[in-house]
Design an enzyme around this catalytic site. Structure first.
Site, PDB file in Angstrom:
ATOM      1  N   LYS A  89       0.857  -1.180   0.000  1.00  0.00           N
ATOM      2  CA  LYS A  89       0.000   0.000   0.000  1.00  0.00           C
ATOM      3  C   LYS A  89       0.888   1.223   0.000  1.00  0.00           C
ATOM      4  CE  LYS A  89      -4.012   2.017   0.567  1.00  0.00           C
ATOM      5  NZ  LYS A  89      -3.749   2.643  -0.745  1.00  0.00           N
ATOM      6  N   GLN A 110       7.283   3.828   3.799  1.00  0.00           N
ATOM      7  CA  GLN A 110       5.882   3.412   3.874  1.00  0.00           C
ATOM      8  C   GLN A 110       5.709   2.140   4.706  1.00  0.00           C
ATOM      9  OE1 GLN A 110       3.781   5.439   1.473  1.00  0.00           O
ATOM     10  NE2 GLN A 110       2.244   4.873   2.969  1.00  0.00           N
ATOM     11  N   LYS A 113       5.547   3.378   8.336  1.00  0.00           N
ATOM     12  CA  LYS A 113       4.368   4.223   8.520  1.00  0.00           C
ATOM     13  C   LYS A 113       3.110   3.361   8.578  1.00  0.00           C
ATOM     14  CE  LYS A 113       4.237   7.654   5.741  1.00  0.00           C
ATOM     15  NZ  LYS A 113       4.019   8.649   4.687  1.00  0.00           N
ATOM     16  N   LYS A 125       5.299   1.836  -3.243  1.00  0.00           N
ATOM     17  CA  LYS A 125       5.179   3.196  -3.792  1.00  0.00           C
ATOM     18  C   LYS A 125       5.401   3.126  -5.284  1.00  0.00           C
ATOM     19  CE  LYS A 125       4.614   7.550  -2.505  1.00  0.00           C
ATOM     20  NZ  LYS A 125       3.801   8.101  -1.396  1.00  0.00           N
ATOM     21  N   GLY A 164      -3.060   8.190  -4.122  1.00  0.00           N
ATOM     22  CA  GLY A 164      -2.490   9.430  -4.649  1.00  0.00           C
ATOM     23  C   GLY A 164      -1.223   9.824  -3.903  1.00  0.00           C
ATOM     24  N   ASP A 165      -0.525  10.785  -4.446  1.00  0.00           N
ATOM     25  CA  ASP A 165       0.619  11.445  -3.800  1.00  0.00           C
ATOM     26  C   ASP A 165       0.798  12.729  -4.605  1.00  0.00           C
ATOM     27  OD1 ASP A 165       2.905  11.081  -1.762  1.00  0.00           O
ATOM     28  OD2 ASP A 165       4.029  11.566  -3.545  1.00  0.00           O
ATOM     29  N   THR A 208      -4.702  13.290   5.585  1.00  0.00           N
ATOM     30  CA  THR A 208      -3.274  13.455   5.936  1.00  0.00           C
ATOM     31  C   THR A 208      -3.079  14.750   6.724  1.00  0.00           C
ATOM     32  OG1 THR A 208      -2.727  12.270   3.923  1.00  0.00           O
ATOM     33  CG2 THR A 208      -0.919  13.390   5.031  1.00  0.00           C
ATOM     34  N   ASN A 239      -2.639  19.095  -1.180  1.00  0.00           N
ATOM     35  CA  ASN A 239      -3.614  18.356  -0.367  1.00  0.00           C
ATOM     36  C   ASN A 239      -3.253  18.377   1.120  1.00  0.00           C
ATOM     37  OD1 ASN A 239      -4.085  15.322   0.820  1.00  0.00           O
ATOM     38  ND2 ASN A 239      -5.873  16.162  -0.197  1.00  0.00           N
ATOM     39  N   SER A 375      -6.881   5.532   3.983  1.00  0.00           N
ATOM     40  CA  SER A 375      -6.941   4.682   2.795  1.00  0.00           C
ATOM     41  C   SER A 375      -7.264   3.241   3.202  1.00  0.00           C
ATOM     42  CB  SER A 375      -5.602   4.697   2.054  1.00  0.00           C
ATOM     43  OG  SER A 375      -5.512   5.821   1.218  1.00  0.00           O
TER      44      SER A 375
END
Ligand code: NDP
Length: 443
Positions: A89, A110, A113, A125, A164-165, A208, A239, A375
């Site tokens: 993810k 990630q 996290k 990623k 998204g990023d 976020t 964002n 998410s």
């Protein structure tokens, strides 16, 4: 040379030129020295070597046609780093700076996290060096369709769930999802950050930024402090920055400065967020437009946003945007807390300067985990074929962020490093993944 230093030097040797990956891996591994001393079995099992080598890195060509009929070719990436505790993810980034080293640094971060969220998600990623800026909607769609035509082979609701990023928002996720559905015939939760009409979760857009503020609020409260009456500087106007500004303001803070990649705005009366949303989310324009809404504000293209005196600094733009000299200025101006909304926005020397000066410094892998946590809540809702209300998702997000703060705080204390949230986040995130990897045998 000890085990950790050996792993770091081999990693640098085997992955030449991937400087962001070296930086992220070094920071994590150095904080795990204490853990490895207590667990010699990790060295025998080559746990750190396995953890720092992705399960796989997929590289592909993305050809697409512009509005004039010209064909372009971009590079596509998906790094599936570690799925010890759940499906891969992590987001997709579209930005000209994207390369394998950046995607690997993000995928590696990630892992920890996602573990900190307490939810069953592994680390990955992806992205491309495609620049969505200045492209028409049709060109962005052409790129996204081509990108997904290759990516769909490697992802799935129980395999790998991108999101998204930077450069990937609701529009891009929509095009990507449409193409996945068209190719596979499956209507499944294969992406998160989806629109509300096709499986998206309420509060994902805000998650976020709101999560960052919930984390910082828990941190400040643990020191008998709060956001009320604080001056805040937020970098970025995307964002994360927008929703961090919104929640900090709701909690009684005054955000006085924000930036985008071409300049920064200073508004002593407090940023008018409705104006920023209109400029950045609706019109996709530059922050120089802000003066049209607030003539008394200032717009600068020289100097840096970190020169603005503040109590709390929230870097929410991109990696390595806050350097040592910026940290020194912030410290001189009396900053009490720094919370990373972006991934690795603070250089290591700047982070250490904050810690040395007694500034409460919260690393991104803990402080910005609210996006991926929500998410994962979107994945849960998709599996259950139902949707929770905004209030339900927001309450779960808040609980998750407060819990992350306590895990990080306790892990730091357990290793005699109270208030070192870098060590706390790395150790707490690592422990669960390490236990799962040990249970799975040599894979
Ligand atoms: P966006 O693309 O929405 O926004 C990024 C913002 O940062 C834009 O305003 C951009 O300016 C600005 N920016 C980019 N580079 C620079 C620079 N060098 N100097 C100044 N400003 C810059 O991205 P997100 O808000 O989604 O992501 C921001 C960061 O947060 C990234 O590090 C991302 O990995 C991280 N993150 C994001 C999550 C999410 O859920 N979105 C989750 C966890 C982390 P411009 O408008 O000019 O492009």
């Amino acid at each position: 040379m000890g085990y950790v230093q050996e792993v770091i030097s081999e990693l640098v040797r085997k992955n030449p030129g991937e400087k962001e990956f070296h930086q992220a891996a070094t920071e994590v591994l150095e904080s795990l020295e204490l853990v490895c001393d207590r667990h010699p079995e990790y060295q025998k099992q080559a746990l750190l070597e396995r953890l720092t080598e992705p399960d796989r890195a997929i590289l592909f060509r993305v050809p697409w046609v512009d509005d004039k009929g010209q064909v372009h070719v971009n590079k596509g990436y998906r790094v599936q780093f570690n799925n010890a505790i759940g499906p891969y993810k992590g987001g997709l980034r579209l930005h000209p700076s994207v390369n394998l080293g950046i995607i690997k640094f993000l995928g590696f971060e990630q892992i920890f996290k996602n573990s900190l969220t307490g939810l069953p998600i592994g680390g990955g990623k992806g992205g491309s060096d495609f620049d969505p800026k200045g492209k028409s909607d049709r060109e962005v769609m052409a790129f996204c369709q081509s990108f997904m035509t290759e990516l769909y082979k490697y992802i799935g609701a129980d395999v790998d769930v991108p999101a998204g990023d930077i450069g990937v928002g609701a529009r891009e996720i929509g095009y990507l999802y449409g193409q996945y559905k068209r190719i596979t015939g499956l209507y499944e939760g294969v992406l998160t950050g989806k629109g509300l009409t096709y499986g998206g979760s309420l509060a994902r857009t805000e998650a976020t930024g709101y999560g960052l503020i919930y984390f910082m609020d828990a941190l400040l409260k643990s020191k008998g402090n709060s956001f009320a009456g604080k001056r805040v500087v937020v970098s970025g106007a995307g964002n994360v920055a927008i929703y961090a500004t919104e929640k900090a303001t709701q909690l009684g803070a005054k955000v006085v400065a924000m930036c985008d990649s071409t300049g920064w705005i200073y508004d002593e009366a407090g940023i008018d967020l409705a104006a920023v949303k209109q400029i950045k989310e609706v019109e996709r324009k530059r922050l120089s437009e802000y003066k049209n809404y607030r003539p008394q504000s200032e717009y600068h293209t020289d100097g840096v946003i970190w020169d603005v005196p503040c109590d709390i600094a929230l870097p929410c733009a991109t990696q390595n945007e806050l350097h040592l000299e910026h940290a020194q200025t912030l410290i001189k101006n009396g900053v009490i807390a720094v919370g990373e909304g972006a991934n690795m926005p603070t250089t290591p020397d700047a982070a250490h300067a904050f810690q040395k000066a007694g500034v409460l410094y919260a690393p991104g892998k803990a402080a910005n985990a609210g996006g991926v946590a929500t998410s994962a809540l979107e994945m849960t809702q998709n599996s259950m074929r139902m949707s929770w209300t905004f209030e339900e998702v927001d309450a779960k997000l808040q609980g998750i962020m407060v819990n992350i703060f306590h895990q990080v705080d306790e892990a730091a204390k357990a290793y005699g490093q109270a208030d070192n949230f870098i060590v706390g986040a790395n150790v707490a995130g690592f422990t669960k993944v390490a236990n799962a990897m040990m249970a799975h045998g040599i894979v």
